[in-house]
Design a protein around this motif. Structure first.
Motif, PDB file in Angstrom:
ATOM      1  N   ALA A 187     -18.911  44.800  22.342  1.00 32.48           N
ATOM      2  CA  ALA A 187     -19.710  44.269  23.452  1.00 32.48           C
ATOM      3  C   ALA A 187     -19.129  42.936  23.909  1.00 32.48           C
ATOM      4  CB  ALA A 187     -21.162  44.117  23.024  1.00 32.48           C
ATOM      5  N   GLY A 193     -16.396  43.084  26.375  1.00 37.07           N
ATOM      6  CA  GLY A 193     -16.690  43.541  27.729  1.00 37.07           C
ATOM      7  C   GLY A 193     -17.019  45.011  27.850  1.00 37.07           C
ATOM      8  N   LEU A 194     -17.222  45.675  26.711  1.00 41.87           N
ATOM      9  CA  LEU A 194     -17.568  47.097  26.772  1.00 41.87           C
ATOM     10  C   LEU A 194     -19.083  47.259  26.720  1.00 41.87           C
ATOM     11  CD1 LEU A 194     -14.945  48.373  24.170  1.00 41.87           C
ATOM     12  CD2 LEU A 194     -14.745  48.402  26.644  1.00 41.87           C
ATOM     13  N   ASN A 195     -19.587  48.262  27.440  1.00 43.31           N
ATOM     14  CA  ASN A 195     -21.019  48.535  27.454  1.00 43.31           C
ATOM     15  C   ASN A 195     -21.339  49.656  26.474  1.00 43.31           C
ATOM     16  OD1 ASN A 195     -20.384  47.910  30.706  1.00 43.31           O
ATOM     17  ND2 ASN A 195     -22.016  46.760  29.735  1.00 43.31           N
ATOM     18  N   GLU A 196     -22.256  49.382  25.576  1.00 37.58           N
ATOM     19  CA  GLU A 196     -22.604  50.404  24.587  1.00 37.58           C
ATOM     20  C   GLU A 196     -23.520  51.444  25.201  1.00 37.58           C
ATOM     21  OE1 GLU A 196     -24.329  51.032  20.056  1.00 37.58           O
ATOM     22  OE2 GLU A 196     -25.007  49.308  21.211  1.00 37.58           O
ATOM     23  N   ALA A 197     -23.150  52.707  25.035  1.00 34.84           N
ATOM     24  CA  ALA A 197     -23.986  53.816  25.485  1.00 34.84           C
ATOM     25  C   ALA A 197     -24.469  54.584  24.268  1.00 34.84           C
ATOM     26  CB  ALA A 197     -23.183  54.747  26.395  1.00 34.84           C
ATOM     27  N   VAL A 198     -25.558  55.310  24.448  1.00 34.10           N
ATOM     28  CA  VAL A 198     -25.998  56.265  23.434  1.00 34.10           C
ATOM     29  C   VAL A 198     -26.055  57.606  24.149  1.00 34.10           C
ATOM     30  CG1 VAL A 198     -27.893  56.984  21.937  1.00 34.10           C
ATOM     31  CG2 VAL A 198     -27.334  54.554  22.149  1.00 34.10           C
ATOM     32  N   ARG A 208     -20.503  60.543  35.542  1.00 36.51           N
ATOM     33  CA  ARG A 208     -21.775  60.279  36.230  1.00 36.51           C
ATOM     34  C   ARG A 208     -21.728  58.908  36.896  1.00 36.51           C
ATOM     35  NH1 ARG A 208     -23.888  62.764  31.564  1.00 36.51           N
ATOM     36  NH2 ARG A 208     -24.383  60.769  30.568  1.00 36.51           N
ATOM     37  N   ASN A 209     -21.166  57.938  36.189  1.00 43.43           N
ATOM     38  CA  ASN A 209     -21.078  56.600  36.773  1.00 43.43           C
ATOM     39  C   ASN A 209     -20.171  56.583  37.995  1.00 43.43           C
ATOM     40  OD1 ASN A 209     -22.599  54.434  35.253  1.00 43.43           O
ATOM     41  ND2 ASN A 209     -21.612  55.498  33.543  1.00 43.43           N
ATOM     42  N   ARG A 224     -21.750  57.874  40.917  1.00 45.38           N
ATOM     43  CA  ARG A 224     -22.723  56.939  41.505  1.00 45.38           C
ATOM     44  C   ARG A 224     -22.011  55.749  42.146  1.00 45.38           C
ATOM     45  NH1 ARG A 224     -25.282  57.232  36.027  1.00 45.38           N
ATOM     46  NH2 ARG A 224     -26.786  58.916  36.156  1.00 45.38           N
ATOM     47  N   ARG A 245     -18.496  42.002  31.499  1.00 43.37           N
ATOM     48  CA  ARG A 245     -19.583  41.604  30.616  1.00 43.37           C
ATOM     49  C   ARG A 245     -20.033  42.851  29.837  1.00 43.37           C
ATOM     50  NH1 ARG A 245     -25.127  40.699  30.859  1.00 43.37           N
ATOM     51  NH2 ARG A 245     -25.278  41.744  32.870  1.00 43.37           N
ATOM     52  N   GLY A 246     -19.881  42.812  28.561  1.00 41.22           N
ATOM     53  CA  GLY A 246     -20.275  43.953  27.741  1.00 41.22           C
ATOM     54  C   GLY A 246     -21.735  43.864  27.350  1.00 41.22           C
ATOM     55  N   SER A 247     -22.214  44.895  26.669  1.00 33.56           N
ATOM     56  CA  SER A 247     -23.622  44.883  26.276  1.00 33.56           C
ATOM     57  C   SER A 247     -23.846  45.776  25.064  1.00 33.56           C
ATOM     58  CB  SER A 247     -24.500  45.366  27.434  1.00 33.56           C
ATOM     59  OG  SER A 247     -24.104  46.668  27.832  1.00 33.56           O
ATOM     60  N   VAL A 248     -24.918  45.437  24.341  1.00 34.37           N
ATOM     61  CA  VAL A 248     -25.351  46.221  23.190  1.00 34.37           C
ATOM     62  C   VAL A 248     -26.556  47.049  23.631  1.00 34.37           C
ATOM     63  CG1 VAL A 248     -26.410  46.039  20.903  1.00 34.37           C
ATOM     64  CG2 VAL A 248     -24.489  44.554  21.509  1.00 34.37           C
ATOM     65  N   HIS A 249     -26.560  48.336  23.284  1.00 39.51           N
ATOM     66  CA  HIS A 249     -27.651  49.227  23.710  1.00 39.51           C
ATOM     67  C   HIS A 249     -28.969  48.800  23.070  1.00 39.51           C
ATOM     68  CE1 HIS A 249     -29.935  52.936  24.349  1.00 39.51           C
ATOM     69  NE2 HIS A 249     -29.019  53.278  25.235  1.00 39.51           N
ATOM     70  N   VAL A 261     -31.335  50.421  21.770  1.00 37.66           N
ATOM     71  CA  VAL A 261     -31.654  51.091  20.511  1.00 37.66           C
ATOM     72  C   VAL A 261     -30.947  50.395  19.343  1.00 37.66           C
ATOM     73  CG1 VAL A 261     -31.295  53.209  19.187  1.00 37.66           C
ATOM     74  CG2 VAL A 261     -32.209  53.347  21.494  1.00 37.66           C
ATOM     75  N   PHE A 264     -32.292  56.146  28.525  1.00 36.90           N
ATOM     76  CA  PHE A 264     -31.644  55.620  27.318  1.00 36.90           C
ATOM     77  C   PHE A 264     -30.329  56.349  27.029  1.00 36.90           C
ATOM     78  CE2 PHE A 264     -34.557  52.949  24.573  1.00 36.90           C
ATOM     79  CZ  PHE A 264     -35.488  52.707  25.559  1.00 36.90           C
ATOM     80  N   PHE A 265     -30.281  57.635  27.383  1.00 36.99           N
ATOM     81  CA  PHE A 265     -29.173  58.472  26.931  1.00 36.99           C
ATOM     82  C   PHE A 265     -28.254  58.891  28.074  1.00 36.99           C
ATOM     83  CE2 PHE A 265     -32.970  59.429  24.227  1.00 36.99           C
ATOM     84  CZ  PHE A 265     -32.608  58.530  23.239  1.00 36.99           C
ATOM     85  N   ASP A 266     -28.363  58.204  29.210  1.00 36.68           N
ATOM     86  CA  ASP A 266     -27.600  58.594  30.382  1.00 36.68           C
ATOM     87  C   ASP A 266     -26.269  57.852  30.477  1.00 36.68           C
ATOM     88  OD1 ASP A 266     -27.564  60.094  32.940  1.00 36.68           O
ATOM     89  OD2 ASP A 266     -27.356  58.071  33.748  1.00 36.68           O
ATOM     90  N   GLY A 267     -26.205  56.652  29.904  1.00 38.66           N
ATOM     91  CA  GLY A 267     -24.953  55.891  29.964  1.00 38.66           C
ATOM     92  C   GLY A 267     -24.678  55.283  31.329  1.00 38.66           C
ATOM     93  N   ASP A 268     -25.713  55.103  32.141  1.00 36.96           N
ATOM     94  CA  ASP A 268     -25.546  54.474  33.454  1.00 36.96           C
ATOM     95  C   ASP A 268     -25.248  52.986  33.241  1.00 36.96           C
ATOM     96  OD1 ASP A 268     -25.904  53.241  35.939  1.00 36.96           O
ATOM     97  OD2 ASP A 268     -27.382  54.725  36.581  1.00 36.96           O
ATOM     98  N   VAL A 269     -24.062  52.551  33.667  1.00 43.21           N
ATOM     99  CA  VAL A 269     -23.664  51.164  33.368  1.00 43.21           C
ATOM    100  C   VAL A 269     -24.606  50.156  34.021  1.00 43.21           C
ATOM    101  CG1 VAL A 269     -21.247  51.590  32.857  1.00 43.21           C
ATOM    102  CG2 VAL A 269     -21.937  51.213  35.216  1.00 43.21           C
ATOM    103  N   LEU A 288     -27.382  49.951  31.566  1.00 39.45           N
ATOM    104  CA  LEU A 288     -26.919  49.314  30.326  1.00 39.45           C
ATOM    105  C   LEU A 288     -26.773  47.803  30.515  1.00 39.45           C
ATOM    106  CD1 LEU A 288     -24.231  51.928  29.228  1.00 39.45           C
ATOM    107  CD2 LEU A 288     -26.521  51.618  28.274  1.00 39.45           C
ATOM    108  N   ARG A 289     -26.295  47.389  31.695  1.00 44.64           N
ATOM    109  CA  ARG A 289     -26.141  45.951  31.925  1.00 44.64           C
ATOM    110  C   ARG A 289     -27.500  45.284  32.059  1.00 44.64           C
ATOM    111  NH1 ARG A 289     -21.713  47.418  35.964  1.00 44.64           N
ATOM    112  NH2 ARG A 289     -19.869  47.461  34.632  1.00 44.64           N
TER     113      ARG A 289
END
Lengths: 798, 366
Positions: free
Chosen positions: A503, A506-511, A557-558, A561, B103-107, B109, B337-342, B345-346
């Motif tokens: 993170a 600069g990476l975004n964590e996805a689930v 998907r991103n 969009r 800018r990264g992020s932690v989910h 969850v 939560f599970f879509d991964g839309d940035v 997430l941001r």
């Protein structure tokens, strides 16, 4: 399960309000999901009489009514109402919704309005509009003696309706009477004793009743009633059934439903005229079929218990009766069945057939084995009272279980397990009020209907829930002395660290989903996949063998969009197969970089797309953060067929231990996922990172060298195919005493460099020890470097 | 005024008036060069008598010092002005954007799981894990749900066609409770663990997704009772939501793996259209929401997990991690939560530096 307050108070003498009862139900473990007061919903609806009805001047299907509303409304004057019901006519009584009233069925507020130019002061209502049933062919017709001007709620005698959730361990509360018993035990009133019935048995039962399947149907009791009239059930019963959401059908059907809802006791009535020979509980024959009351045909097998006669199956035992032998309006003689079915078999049959019913719900959880005779007599008495007829003697085939559960209990357990001290006398009172017998030695005998009682913990639960969980005081867990000790394992610390490192980069964590479409999983599979038998959709079917496909789908998907740059990572498991065929779940970090690394900029010019070096950079940085020995890693190929063969690699510790793979994805992969490239991706296999040896906090001793390091540049001509990393490695290793670092700063091909060769420029950092280098020393080091490079065919460039 | 003084003042005035470095250089040559006027004066010292030299020498030297100093001062002033002039032509438009860094992020969850680990570590709990592809013995049988148990059917289980290595069906765990069994079998008592992780039910609508996250809590010891359970849940929820007014309502319920079983409601109020935990659910404007399932571990479960049920007893609880995240951080759509839309997430994700700590508070404010 729904029931009205009126029904409850038929069994429970109480002064408590609906709200108080609701709170107590929640407190004792009968969860109230809703408490509706139809009187509130019916505010503004009154009994009215139609005085005149005339055709609407401008609409064929409408009538203009004048309606009397009694002395208390509209100054005692009649109101004009436009009405579309075909049955509206002068002289009838019905229900008028006044302006301001809210129609229960659709939540619309009634208003004074003009309908096709004629003033209308409200609406004459149908049963459905008032939420009282499905009838919508016309407006409600009330009896002639209905008092005009009375609130319809009062006339109807509406009563608040509880909707409760009964936990599966309490089939004894799947009837109103059982709920009343629990409430009485909890001090909400007095349980009324049940009426005792004496049935005049006027003749022997003319039908033979047997159970040939004593396992599935240990007890089958029955009786015939002759000469019944199966009309409509009385209003009091209809109201109770409606409060429970049960549509009245015919008197006999309603009575069996009433028994089930009031006492949790399903029973069945057959039309005797449609039976042929002995009525027997037996196993179904494989392939035998029955048309059930829901008008569906079920194919049975020999694990299922049925009730049948000489001509075939009439009842899927304990689940649903057959269409053929059910009672109808013309039924005059009925055979009543009240049985005890083995709960597990009912459950298994129901699951196999995919058939649920109120009867199954009760039988599979266990009805009261001690209430067959009472049930049969109660049913008989109700039918005779409502439908007339003469009863035969009862027939009893088999016997229900009668061995009660006896628990040796100690009242101290309420405190030891429940955390609340309850006087022994109060515990005894609670248990006895629930129908338990308590011996002087505290051996507690559970009533047979309480199938859930298995041991002392269950007795604690009974005592504590009726006493009230609110009375339990919070008690702190004992705490170890001092500051809390760390509890995280090495793997957990690694996971947390690498997540936050990613993170921070600069990476975004996805689930993303653990299950993905099978073709996508197949594209990344290295062995047999885990594929669900019963997926919720084709998109969520196979357990992912890699984190990349899920992230790739998310990247797509991103992009769809409009995102121009996507940096996603996920920390989760890959689902593989262990050697024994079991699950092998491996914690993995996956990342996908798609689109632009840098957007076009005023200083940087055109946008730059991600390339394989970006993936390499992330992997090395994260591996370093994870504590992997990055200096010792070997760069090798074989990242997998999903990657571009010339632009991907693996990082290994030794030839077999793959710590990570990375690179640009293969165009075929992008095509399979319908993503536009280039896309780079990586996976770090966290389980392969060697755990660091436990050490203290102190670092190895170190003081910065006193003398300044010096740098020297070398340019070598090498074969164009030689990996730069190989040259770098030999240069670094040429003189380990002096060379502390070496770094490639140029890779040049073209003018001045022969075809098939390239020029690699390396900056070498030398660290002098206790004395500075002189020219001779530097020359010696340079010679070693050149000699080492020469082994790879490298020539120093002039 | 002496001749020397006149010469000096005139020279200094001219130096101070020099307009650029070349004019200044010309003056230096004129005064101090080999043929320069001040140099010429210095040369006259040699022809003077000792007496004359005694009186004129210091004056001539002072004159030379004054001229040299004036030249140096003027040179510095001219250079400095030239630098300023040069810099004035080198301005950057600093309103242009600086180089971008992603800018990264932690989910959420993950963030909430870290928060849970931090809170429970203070209460002496370790984090335990177990497989998600389970067999029906761990997921059901060992949790007192034998084959025919109606509760099994209520679990909406995903099955695999594969037979488990030890026999029985292979499935996706429907809850984190199998970790209870595995941990008891592996470690025995006493125990304090939480087990967060993915769980699966074949259920999908606005508030349910076929995959979600649960955290299981388990305490096994000799004298643990419902009072400890109540304290633990109160303490945890107060710490998690950083509110002292969290009020719990315990309701008897049924789970096959606990006896007695307790459903836990928590009081909330609606503030600005959102449910905000705090206060009694019976207070005006408040309500109760179901949050947790819990109870005293059924002795059969303890037994099947290889512990002596007359010696060990304890409590267990389970709660949805996604649900906790939504209640605390205000998301209203679980599916997102599970879509991964940035973009999501941001917005809902956390900075890498929002590492939960007890001293800083485990929650991260926007």
């Amino acid at each position: 399960m729904k029931f009205s307050l009126e029904w409850l108070t038929y069994f429970l003498e109480t002064e408590a309000s609906a709200a108080e009862i609701s709170a107590k139900l929640n407190a004792i473990g009968i969860e109230v999901e809703s408490l509706d007061d139809p009187a509130g919903q019916l505010a503004g609806f009154i009994v009215a009489e139609v005085l005149t009805a005339a055709r609407h001047p401008d609409a064929d299907k409408l009538q203009v009514l004048t309606v009397s509303v009694g002395p208390n409304f509209n100054g005692g004057e009649p109101l004009q109402v436009v009405c579309g019901a075909p049955n509206a006519r002068a002289g009838m009584k019905g229900v008028l919704g006044q302006p301001g009233a809210i129609v229960p069925a659709n939540g619309m507020e009634l208003r004074k309005s003009a309908i096709r130019g004629v003033e209308s002061n409200g609406m004459m209502c149908s049963t459905r509009e008032l939420g009282l049933g499905d009838e919508h062919d016309g407006i409600i017709e009330l009896p002639a003696d209905a008092p005009v001007g009375t609130a319809f709620a009062d006339y109807q005698g509406t009563s608040p309706v509880f909707d409760v959730a009964i936990t599966p361990n309490r089939p004894d509360c799947m009837g109103v009477y059982g709920i009343a018993r629990d409430l009485a035990a909890a001090g909400m009133g007095t349980l009324k004793p049940l009426r005792e019935h004496t049935i005049d048995s006027l003749f022997p039962c003319p039908v033979e009743i047997r159970t040939d399947d004593p396992e599935g149907c240990p007890a089958f009791y029955g009786r015939v009633i002759r000469g019944v009239t199966n009309g409509v059930s009385p209003e009091w019963m209809q109201k109770r059934l409606l409060s429970a959401g049960q549509r009245p059908i015919s008197a006999i059907v309603d009575i069996t439903n009433y028994m089930m809802l009031a006492f949790g006791r399903p029973a069945h009535a057959y039309d005797l005229a449609k039976l042929n020979g002995a009525v027997v509980a037996r196993r179904a024959r494989d392939g035998e079929q029955v048309l059930a009351l829901n008008e569906k045909t079920y194919t049975l097998d020999s694990t299922m218990t049925v009730i049948a006669d000489d001509s075939g199956v009439h009842d899927i035992a304990g689940i649903m009766g057959g269409e053929h032998s059910g009672v109808s309006e013309g039924t005059t003689d009925v055979l009543l069945e009240i049985a005890y079915f083995e709960p597990e078999r009912i459950g298994a049959t129901g699951r196999k057939l995919g058939l649920s019913s109120d009867a199954r719900t009760r039988f599979e959880r266990g009805v009261d084995p001690a209430w067959l005779d009472e049930g049969l007599d109660g049913l008989t008495a109700l039918i005779q009272r409502i439908c007339g007829g003469e009863a035969s003697e009862a027939v009893r085939a088999g016997a229900p279980p009668s061995e009660p559960m006896v628990v040796s209990y100690d009242p101290v357990l309420a405190e030891k397990l429940g955390g609340v001290a309850i006087p022994a006398g109060e515990q005894r009172r609670i248990l006895e009020a629930l129908g338990f017998e308590v011996g002087s030695d505290w051996s507690v005998t559970a009533p047979l209907r309480r199938h859930d009682i298995e041991g002392a913990a269950d007795i604690v639960e009974e005592v504590v829930r009726i006493h009230g969980l609110d009375n339990i005081a919070s008690v702190a867990l004992p705490r170890a002395e001092g500051v809390a000790a760390p509890t995280a394992t090495a793997a957990q610390k690694l996971e947390r660290r690498i997540r936050r490192a990613a993170a921070a980069r600069g990476l975004n964590e996805a689930v993303t989903w653990s299950f993905i479409p099978e073709p996508e999983a197949g594209h990344f599979a290295t062995g047999p996949l885990w594929v669900l038998d019963n997926p919720i959709s084709e998109d969520l079917k196979a357990m992912r063998p890699s984190l990349i496909p899920g992230l790739l789908a998310a990247a797509k998907r991103n992009a769809d969009r409009g995102a121009s740059s996507v940096r996603l990572f996920e920390l989760g498991r890959r689902y593989l197969r262990a050697e024994n065929g079991g699950s092998d779940e491996r914690l993995t970090l996956g990342l996908v970089l798609a689109g632009e690394k840098n957007r076009r900029g005023w200083a940087s010019g055109k946008a730059q797309a991600f390339d394989a070096y970006d993936a390499k950079g992330e992997v090395l940085a994260l591996l370093a953060e994870a504590g992997a020995p990055v200096d010792k890693l070997q760069l090798m190929g074989e990242a997998g067929a999903q990657f571009h063969p010339g632009r991907s690699g693996t990082l290994r510790l030794g030839p077999k231990t793959v710590l990570a793979r990375f690179g640009a994805l293969h165009p075929a992969t992008l095509a399979a996922f319908d993503v536009e490239g280039p896309v780079v991706a990586a996976e770090i296999f966290l389980d392969a990172i060697p755990e660091r040896k436990a050490s203290g906090f102190a670092r190895a001793a170190y003081s910065p060298p006193a003398l300044q390091a010096v740098t020297r540049d070398f340019a070598f001509l090498v074969d164009a195919a030689l990996p730069a990393g190989d040259l770098l490695r030999v240069v670094k290793g040429a003189d380990k005493d002096n060379i502390v670092d070496a770094r490639i700063f140029d890779d040049f091909r073209g003018q001045g460099v022969p075809e098939g060769r390239k020029s690699l420029a390396i900056e070498v950092t030398l660290q002098p020890g206790d004395k500075s280098y002189d020219e001779a020393a530097l020359k010696a080091i340079a010679e070693k470097i050149v000699a080492a490079a020469a082994k790879l065919g490298a020539e120093l460039r002039g | 005024m002496s001749e020397l003084d006149t010469l000096g003042s005139a020279a200094i005035a001219r130096i101070e008036a020099a307009e650029d470095l070349s004019a200044l250089e010309a003056l230096r040559v004129e005064f101090l060069g080999k043929q320069g006027s001040v140099s010429a004066l210095l040369k006259t010292l040699g022809q003077m008598s000792p007496e004359e030299r005694q009186s004129e020498g210091p004056k001539i030297h002072a004159l030379r010092e004054a001229v040299t100093g004036a030249l140096a001062a003027r040179k510095e002033a001219l250079e400095s002005a030239a630098l300023e002039a040069q810099l004035a032509s080198e301005t950057l438009d600093l309103s242009l954007p600086a180089p971008e860094a992603p800018r990264g992020s932690v989910h959420p969850v993950s963030q909430v799981m870290d928060e849970l680990a931090e809170i429970f570590a203070d209460m002496g709990f370790a984090v335990a894990t177990g497989p998600e592809i389970e067999d029906d013995w761990y997921n059901f049988t060992a949790l007192n749900m034998p084959e025919s148990h109606p509760a099994r059917a209520m679990h909406d289980t995903f099955y695999f066609p594969d037979t488990a290595p030890k026999g029985g069906k292979t499935l996706l765990r429907t809850h984190t409770s199998p970790v209870q069994v595995r941990t008891m079998m592996a470690d025995g008592g006493p125990l304090r663990i939480i087990a967060p992780g993915r769980v699966y039910r074949s259920d999908s609508d606005a508030t349910h997704t076929p995959m979600f996250h649960q955290v299981e809590g388990l305490v096994i010891d000799r004298d643990i009772h419902l009072g400890h359970l109540k304290w633990t849940l109160e303490t945890f929820l107060k710490a998690f939501f950083e509110r002292d007014d969290i009020v719990l309502r315990l309701r008897p319920s049924y789970f096959p793996f606990t006896e007695p079983s307790v459903e836990v409601d928590v009081g909330f109020a609606i503030e600005a259209g959102r449910r905000v935990l705090g206060g009694s659910g019976d207070a005006p404007g408040h309500g109760w929401m179901e949050l947790l399932g819990s109870g005293m571990v059924n002795r059969r479960v303890i037994e099947m997990s290889g512990l002596e049920p007359d010696e060990w007893q304890g409590f267990a609880f389970g709660v949805g991690v996604d649900r906790l995240a939504m209640l605390k951080y205000g998301m209203d759509d679980l599916r997102a939560f599970f879509d991964g839309d940035v973009r999501w997430l941001r917005h809902y994700g956390f900075s890498a530096f929002d590492q939960p700590t007890l001293s800083g508070g485990v929650g991260a404010r926007p």
